[in-house]
Design a protein around this motif. Structure first.
Motif, PDB file in Angstrom:
ATOM      1  N   TYR A  89      71.237  52.378  85.565  1.00 57.18           N
ATOM      2  CA  TYR A  89      70.543  53.515  86.204  1.00 57.18           C
ATOM      3  C   TYR A  89      70.558  53.503  87.742  1.00 57.18           C
ATOM      4  CZ  TYR A  89      66.961  50.010  84.869  1.00 57.18           C
ATOM      5  OH  TYR A  89      66.266  48.860  84.588  1.00 57.18           O
ATOM      6  N   PRO A  90      71.708  53.855  88.350  1.00 61.91           N
ATOM      7  CA  PRO A  90      71.828  53.808  89.808  1.00 61.91           C
ATOM      8  C   PRO A  90      70.994  54.869  90.520  1.00 61.91           C
ATOM      9  CG  PRO A  90      73.781  54.783  88.825  1.00 61.91           C
ATOM     10  CD  PRO A  90      72.960  54.250  87.693  1.00 61.91           C
ATOM     11  N   ALA A  91      70.247  54.429  91.510  1.00 63.90           N
ATOM     12  CA  ALA A  91      69.467  55.314  92.372  1.00 63.90           C
ATOM     13  C   ALA A  91      70.350  55.885  93.472  1.00 63.90           C
ATOM     14  CB  ALA A  91      68.293  54.544  92.963  1.00 63.90           C
ATOM     15  N   LEU A  92      69.727  56.639  94.404  1.00 71.27           N
ATOM     16  CA  LEU A  92      70.425  57.158  95.584  1.00 71.27           C
ATOM     17  C   LEU A  92      71.651  57.985  95.227  1.00 71.27           C
ATOM     18  CD1 LEU A  92      70.011  53.878  97.600  1.00 71.27           C
ATOM     19  CD2 LEU A  92      69.176  56.093  98.410  1.00 71.27           C
ATOM     20  N   SER A  93      71.590  58.657  94.085  1.00 70.94           N
ATOM     21  CA  SER A  93      72.728  59.436  93.597  1.00 70.94           C
ATOM     22  C   SER A  93      72.437  60.931  93.651  1.00 70.94           C
ATOM     23  CB  SER A  93      73.057  59.032  92.149  1.00 70.94           C
ATOM     24  OG  SER A  93      73.414  57.683  92.053  1.00 70.94           O
ATOM     25  N   ALA A 121      75.124  51.904  82.266  1.00 70.02           N
ATOM     26  CA  ALA A 121      74.157  52.122  81.189  1.00 70.02           C
ATOM     27  C   ALA A 121      72.887  52.755  81.730  1.00 70.02           C
ATOM     28  CB  ALA A 121      73.827  50.790  80.502  1.00 70.02           C
ATOM     29  N   TRP A 122      72.370  53.730  80.982  1.00 69.42           N
ATOM     30  CA  TRP A 122      71.057  54.312  81.261  1.00 69.42           C
ATOM     31  C   TRP A 122      70.595  55.111  80.053  1.00 69.42           C
ATOM     32  CZ3 TRP A 122      75.053  55.881  84.901  1.00 69.42           C
ATOM     33  CH2 TRP A 122      75.682  57.102  84.587  1.00 69.42           C
ATOM     34  N   GLY A 123      69.328  55.518  80.094  1.00 67.46           N
ATOM     35  CA  GLY A 123      68.767  56.360  79.053  1.00 67.46           C
ATOM     36  C   GLY A 123      68.498  57.757  79.572  1.00 67.46           C
ATOM     37  N   PHE A 124      68.343  58.710  78.665  1.00 67.87           N
ATOM     38  CA  PHE A 124      68.125  60.104  79.066  1.00 67.87           C
ATOM     39  C   PHE A 124      66.702  60.364  79.553  1.00 67.87           C
ATOM     40  CE2 PHE A 124      71.669  62.389  76.441  1.00 67.87           C
ATOM     41  CZ  PHE A 124      72.620  61.659  77.133  1.00 67.87           C
ATOM     42  N   ASN A 125      65.759  59.464  79.242  1.00 66.13           N
ATOM     43  CA  ASN A 125      64.364  59.714  79.600  1.00 66.13           C
ATOM     44  C   ASN A 125      63.967  59.116  80.942  1.00 66.13           C
ATOM     45  OD1 ASN A 125      63.765  61.255  77.366  1.00 66.13           O
ATOM     46  ND2 ASN A 125      62.875  59.572  76.187  1.00 66.13           N
ATOM     47  N   ASP A 126      64.919  58.727  81.748  1.00 62.95           N
ATOM     48  CA  ASP A 126      64.613  58.144  83.053  1.00 62.95           C
ATOM     49  C   ASP A 126      64.044  59.224  83.971  1.00 62.95           C
ATOM     50  OD1 ASP A 126      64.633  56.795  85.555  1.00 62.95           O
ATOM     51  OD2 ASP A 126      66.275  55.527  84.870  1.00 62.95           O
ATOM     52  N   GLU A 127      62.823  59.006  84.435  1.00 62.52           N
ATOM     53  CA  GLU A 127      62.175  59.966  85.329  1.00 62.52           C
ATOM     54  C   GLU A 127      62.243  59.515  86.781  1.00 62.52           C
ATOM     55  OE1 GLU A 127      58.519  61.970  83.392  1.00 62.52           O
ATOM     56  OE2 GLU A 127      58.594  59.964  82.479  1.00 62.52           O
ATOM     57  N   THR A 128      62.676  58.286  87.034  1.00 62.90           N
ATOM     58  CA  THR A 128      62.843  57.788  88.396  1.00 62.90           C
ATOM     59  C   THR A 128      64.243  58.111  88.917  1.00 62.90           C
ATOM     60  OG1 THR A 128      61.265  56.002  87.986  1.00 62.90           O
ATOM     61  CG2 THR A 128      62.764  55.730  89.851  1.00 62.90           C
ATOM     62  N   CYS A 129      65.230  57.809  88.114  1.00 64.55           N
ATOM     63  CA  CYS A 129      66.622  58.155  88.424  1.00 64.55           C
ATOM     64  C   CYS A 129      67.089  59.157  87.366  1.00 64.55           C
ATOM     65  CB  CYS A 129      67.503  56.914  88.410  1.00 64.55           C
ATOM     66  SG  CYS A 129      67.102  55.724  89.708  1.00 64.55           S
ATOM     67  N   PRO A 130      66.904  60.451  87.608  1.00 64.77           N
ATOM     68  CA  PRO A 130      67.227  61.461  86.601  1.00 64.77           C
ATOM     69  C   PRO A 130      68.685  61.371  86.148  1.00 64.77           C
ATOM     70  CG  PRO A 130      66.018  62.434  88.428  1.00 64.77           C
ATOM     71  CD  PRO A 130      66.384  61.044  88.845  1.00 64.77           C
ATOM     72  N   PRO A 131      68.942  61.489  84.855  1.00 66.77           N
ATOM     73  CA  PRO A 131      70.325  61.389  84.380  1.00 66.77           C
ATOM     74  C   PRO A 131      71.261  62.407  85.018  1.00 66.77           C
ATOM     75  CG  PRO A 131      68.833  62.094  82.612  1.00 66.77           C
ATOM     76  CD  PRO A 131      67.986  61.626  83.747  1.00 66.77           C
ATOM     77  N   THR A 132      70.750  63.575  85.386  1.00 63.09           N
ATOM     78  CA  THR A 132      71.601  64.543  86.083  1.00 63.09           C
ATOM     79  C   THR A 132      72.219  63.910  87.321  1.00 63.09           C
ATOM     80  OG1 THR A 132      70.376  66.490  85.320  1.00 63.09           O
ATOM     81  CG2 THR A 132      71.620  66.728  87.353  1.00 63.09           C
ATOM     82  N   SER A 133      71.411  63.198  88.100  1.00 66.97           N
ATOM     83  CA  SER A 133      71.902  62.584  89.341  1.00 66.97           C
ATOM     84  C   SER A 133      72.881  61.460  89.048  1.00 66.97           C
ATOM     85  CB  SER A 133      70.719  62.067  90.168  1.00 66.97           C
ATOM     86  OG  SER A 133      70.073  60.964  89.541  1.00 66.97           O
ATOM     87  N   MET A 134      72.614  60.683  88.007  1.00 68.69           N
ATOM     88  CA  MET A 134      73.491  59.547  87.702  1.00 68.69           C
ATOM     89  C   MET A 134      74.838  60.016  87.179  1.00 68.69           C
ATOM     90  SD  MET A 134      70.772  56.730  86.253  1.00 68.69           S
ATOM     91  CE  MET A 134      70.046  57.726  84.945  1.00 68.69           C
ATOM     92  N   TYR A 135      74.822  61.036  86.326  1.00 66.06           N
ATOM     93  CA  TYR A 135      76.090  61.582  85.849  1.00 66.06           C
ATOM     94  C   TYR A 135      76.903  62.179  86.999  1.00 66.06           C
ATOM     95  CZ  TYR A 135      75.715  61.133  80.752  1.00 66.06           C
ATOM     96  OH  TYR A 135      75.683  60.647  79.471  1.00 66.06           O
ATOM     97  N   ALA A 136      76.229  62.752  87.984  1.00 71.20           N
ATOM     98  CA  ALA A 136      76.942  63.324  89.125  1.00 71.20           C
ATOM     99  C   ALA A 136      77.781  62.264  89.825  1.00 71.20           C
ATOM    100  CB  ALA A 136      75.951  63.956  90.104  1.00 71.20           C
ATOM    101  N   ALA A 137      77.254  61.028  89.873  1.00 69.57           N
ATOM    102  CA  ALA A 137      78.012  59.929  90.474  1.00 69.57           C
ATOM    103  C   ALA A 137      79.052  59.384  89.499  1.00 69.57           C
ATOM    104  CB  ALA A 137      77.060  58.815  90.909  1.00 69.57           C
ATOM    105  N   TYR A 138      78.643  59.154  88.268  1.00 67.11           N
ATOM    106  CA  TYR A 138      79.540  58.568  87.274  1.00 67.11           C
ATOM    107  C   TYR A 138      80.787  59.423  87.058  1.00 67.11           C
ATOM    108  CZ  TYR A 138      81.205  56.924  82.712  1.00 67.11           C
ATOM    109  OH  TYR A 138      81.971  56.454  81.678  1.00 67.11           O
ATOM    110  N   ASN A 139      80.611  60.727  87.041  1.00 60.62           N
ATOM    111  CA  ASN A 139      81.722  61.623  86.710  1.00 60.62           C
ATOM    112  C   ASN A 139      82.835  61.634  87.745  1.00 60.62           C
ATOM    113  OD1 ASN A 139      80.444  62.349  84.335  1.00 60.62           O
ATOM    114  ND2 ASN A 139      79.614  64.274  85.123  1.00 60.62           N
ATOM    115  N   VAL A 140      82.561  61.160  88.970  1.00 65.02           N
ATOM    116  CA  VAL A 140      83.612  61.177  90.001  1.00 65.02           C
ATOM    117  C   VAL A 140      84.272  59.818  90.188  1.00 65.02           C
ATOM    118  CG1 VAL A 140      82.489  63.081  91.219  1.00 65.02           C
ATOM    119  CG2 VAL A 140      82.024  60.712  91.933  1.00 65.02           C
ATOM    120  N   ILE A 141      83.854  58.801  89.419  1.00 63.98           N
ATOM    121  CA  ILE A 141      84.457  57.478  89.546  1.00 63.98           C
ATOM    122  C   ILE A 141      85.896  57.533  89.021  1.00 63.98           C
ATOM    123  CG2 ILE A 141      84.377  55.096  88.709  1.00 63.98           C
ATOM    124  CD1 ILE A 141      81.324  55.391  88.613  1.00 63.98           C
TER     125      ILE A 141
END
Length: 430
Positions: free
Chosen positions: A316-320, A373-393
């Protein structure tokens, strides 16, 4: 046997590293798709159930809210559950993203909460953050400036922490802006060449104990803090720093890309790799990076900045994609453009700075194999933000979303799975 330098940026906030404790009353929000995934335009059907002593709680007063994660709810209602359960049409999204239902029940003065977050083609989520044209030049120049500064490593033996197999030191390294980077260094006593483990911390201000157990198994380990202060002081000192000069450090000097707080932090991660790579005990060829939350962010940043990193694993990466909020959707921690921070940070110079520090733009540079790895219920690092980073790797990547119900925490099985994978790579297993 293949061996890698394992740069560990472990788990985030102190309150989020463990699975939440069991609750007396359980509010279960169950989607009709086992994988929690839907196509845009497809309705999400939910069943909300309230249990006490594993039995449906009759006449429970339930309040629920539904909407895109971290946004204002588009639907909310308070109902009485005569038989303890409710079937609900949660609606849909027409574009890639996440729809969240949060349900709460109050009983005997205590509130109990449950949530579920449905994903709509998350693999198609695109970043909102700008990618500055001079991003690579900015960081190439910054690393060049760092390289001009001697590492100036200062090691102080901590006899009380040493073991029969490992020497433990308090380490200080010279960083940019006449600052220092501190950590706990553990070195196997037996002569030889070893892979190294660097643990970069999650958010917060605290002391560190060092990764002694891992060093006993034959690794050089270095656990660092990011705030430029020694990591062996009394815990009360860190509490005072967190309440005082380091309170809100995530926003410090955001109006200036050359002075923003994380510039020294990101370069400190490179400096830590400099030190490990230069140790005579280091095997000289094997590097990897992993971590969670702020540590997950730092792991991606380090892999993007430093070609000596050869492996990556992140929780669950932050700052994304922090600018998501400026575009009508969730943004990543530290939520610079949400709530009370919006009015303060929603200025051209602050928005511009985020482009040079957002994990999305470092993710574009990551070409080493990675596991995430992360879960969909993360309220600190929203999955929308994490996918935004993951999808461009661009590098080889695997995303583990087995543990869908996790928030900003991990199950023991999840961390074991990640470490088993990493150790498998260390052994050269395919």
């Amino acid at each position: 046997m293949k061996r890698l330098l394992l740069v560990l940026c472990f788990f985030c906030f102190a309150e989020a590293v463990a699975q939440p404790s069991e609750r007396f009353v359980k509010v279960m929000v169950t989607p009709d798709h086992a994988d929690w995934l839907y196509k845009p335009g497809e309705s999400v059907k939910l069943t909300i159930s309230v249990y006490r002593n594993n039995v449906l709680l009759r006449d429970a007063k339930l309040h629920y809210e539904i909407g895109p994660e971290k946004m204002e709810p588009t639907k909310k209602e308070t109902v009485t559950l005569k038989d303890g359960t409710l079937a609900l049409d949660a609606g849909t999204l027409k574009t890639p993203g996440f729809l969240r239902c949060i349900a709460t029940v109050e009983l005997d003065g205590k509130e109990y909460r449950g949530l579920t977050t449905a994903g709509f083609e998350p693999q198609n989520i695109k970043p909102t953050v700008a990618n500055p044209a001079d991003f690579n030049t900015f960081w190439t120049d910054a690393k060049a400036d760092l390289a001009k500064i001697p590492v100036d490593a200062r090691m102080t033996l901590l006899p009380e922490r040493c073991t029969a197999l490992t020497n433990v030191y308090h380490l200080s390294l010279q960083n940019v802006n006449n600052s220092r980077f501190y950590g706990i260094l553990c070195v196997p006593k037996k002569e030889g060449k070893y892979p190294a483990i660097l643990r970069v911390p999650g958010a917060g201000v605290r002391p560190y104990n060092g990764m002694i157990a891992e060093a006993d198994k034959g690794f050089i380990t270095l656990e660092v803090g990011i705030h430029g202060v020694p990591v062996t002081m009394d815990p009360g000192v860190y509490a005072d720093l967190a309440r005082g000069p380091l309170n809100g450090y995530q926003m410090a000097d955001l109006d200036d890309r050359d002075r923003y707080y994380y510039k020294r932090v990101y370069l400190g991660c490179v400096r830590a790799v400099d030190f490990l790579a230069g140790m005579p005990q280091y095997d000289g060829q094997n590097m990897a990076v992993t971590g969670g939350s702020q540590g997950g962010a730092l792991s991606i940043v380090t892999a993007g900045l430093d070609a000596r990193i050869k492996w990556l694993g992140a929780f669950y990466p932050a700052l994304s994609d922090v600018t998501g909020y400026l575009n009508g959707r969730a943004g990543g921690w530290p939520h610079l453009f949400a709530g009370s921070s919006m009015a303060f940070n929603n200025k051209p110079d602050r928005i511009k700075t985020t482009g040079y520090y957002d994990v999305v733009n470092f993710a574009r540079l990551v070409r080493v194999p990675g596991r995430y790895a992360w879960g969909f219920n993360d309220e600190t690092c929203p999955p929308t933000s994490m996918y935004a980073a993951y999808n461009v790797i661009p590098g080889p990547k695997t995303l583990d979303i087995t543990y869908l119900d996790t928030g900003h925490w991990t199950y023991p099985e999840e961390t074991e799975k990640m470490m088993a994978w990493l150790m498998g790579q260390l052994k050269g297993e395919k």
